[in-house]
Motif scaffolding. Structure first.
Motif, short mmCIF file in Angstrom:
data_model
loop_
_atom_site.label_atom_id
_atom_site.label_comp_id
_atom_site.label_asym_id
_atom_site.label_seq_id
_atom_site.Cartn_x
_atom_site.Cartn_y
_atom_site.Cartn_z
N PHE A 1 -25.21 19.25 35.79
CA PHE A 1 -26.29 18.30 36.05
C PHE A 1 -25.72 16.96 36.48
N TYR B 1 -35.01 18.10 39.52
CA TYR B 1 -36.28 18.53 38.91
C TYR B 1 -36.14 19.96 38.37
N MET C 1 -33.48 21.49 37.44
CA MET C 1 -32.57 21.54 36.29
C MET C 1 -33.15 20.87 35.06
N ARG C 2 -33.86 19.79 35.28
CA ARG C 2 -34.31 18.99 34.15
C ARG C 2 -35.69 19.39 33.62
N VAL C 3 -36.51 19.97 34.49
CA VAL C 3 -37.88 20.29 34.09
C VAL C 3 -38.11 21.80 34.08
N TYR D 1 -36.29 24.60 34.75
CA TYR D 1 -35.37 25.53 34.08
C TYR D 1 -34.53 24.82 33.04
N ARG D 2 -35.13 23.81 32.42
CA ARG D 2 -34.42 22.99 31.46
C ARG D 2 -33.71 23.79 30.36
N ASN E 1 -30.14 24.86 30.97
CA ASN E 1 -29.13 23.84 31.24
C ASN E 1 -28.43 23.49 29.93
#
Lengths: 212, 10
Positions: free
Chosen positions: A34, A76, A78-80, A82-83, A86
């Motif tokens: 990330f 987005y 990675m963070r939302v 398919y969070r 991660n």
């Protein structure tokens, strides 16, 4: 525009599509740093501020908008979306070690003491090291999904193709950009280890695994 | 001769 630069840009585009394809088809961003992706957003936003001030060509404008938009989209994903896939505990490279020196370098080496030029220079230095958290993560885990290695190979090919582009431009236009060339050589150099394993293993059909 | 501060590369 020459073929090296054009294919370099295509390779850069391809790398982004491969990455988005990897994340959406496996529904996972496992193995992707990330931090590296966040650095790319920073690189594109700081460098392409000139979208509002100078026009080069339609090609140039469209590519700039695409790079900003796609890099934000990846954050987005990675963070939302398919969070849960991660894992920040293996993405441990310290960003301040990269950003700090790039700020200093930009203040020393630039083409003008104004915000646009300073940010441009900063973005060039930052891009040259932005892949380090990703490579560090690869080093730590010692292996990577094949699709992730294709992403890195396309990204490395983009950087490698910019070198013949500069040589070509030097002879055809007398154009030299010492900041881009220096940072670009460093950036390409960072991929050498990766390319060695990619060519000797992945392209021979084996899994990307680093020796213990 | 081109000026490197005209940034036409991506």
């Amino acid at each position: 525009m020459n073929i090296f630069r054009f294919f370099g840009d295509l390779s850069h585009l391809a790398s982004i599509f491969i990455l988005i394809h990897k994340i959406t088809t496996t529904r996972s961003c496992r193995g992707i740093s990330f931090k590296t992706q966040a650095l790319y957003v920073t690189v594109f936003v700081t460098r392409y501020l000139d979208l509002f001030t100078s026009y080069v060509s339609l090609y140039n404008t469209v590519m700039k908008i695409f790079f900003i938009a796609s890099s934000c989209y990846i954050l987005y994903l990675m963070r939302v979306r398919y969070r849960p896939t991660n894992d920040p505990s293996i993405d441990t490279f310290r960003l301040e070690y990269l950003v700090g020196p790039c700020v200093v370098l930009a203040l020393i080496f630039n083409y003008g003491y104004n915000p646009t030029e300073l940010l441009w220079s900063f973005s060039i230095f930052l891009e040259s090291v932005a892949i380090l958290p990703q490579l560090f993560m690869l080093q730590r885990t010692g292996e990577a999904e094949t699709i992730t290695t294709h992403y890195l190979a396309a990204l490395g090919a983009y950087r490698a193709l910019y070198i013949p582009n500069w040589i070509y431009r030097y002879f055809s236009e007398g154009y030299v950009d010492p900041i881009s060339v220096t940072a670009g050589l460093v950036q390409t150099g960072l991929y050498l280890d990766f390319f060695y394993v990619y060519f000797t293993k992945v392209l021979q059909g084996q899994k990307f695994e680093l020796p213990a | 001769e081109s000026d490197p501060s005209v940034h036409d590369e991506l």
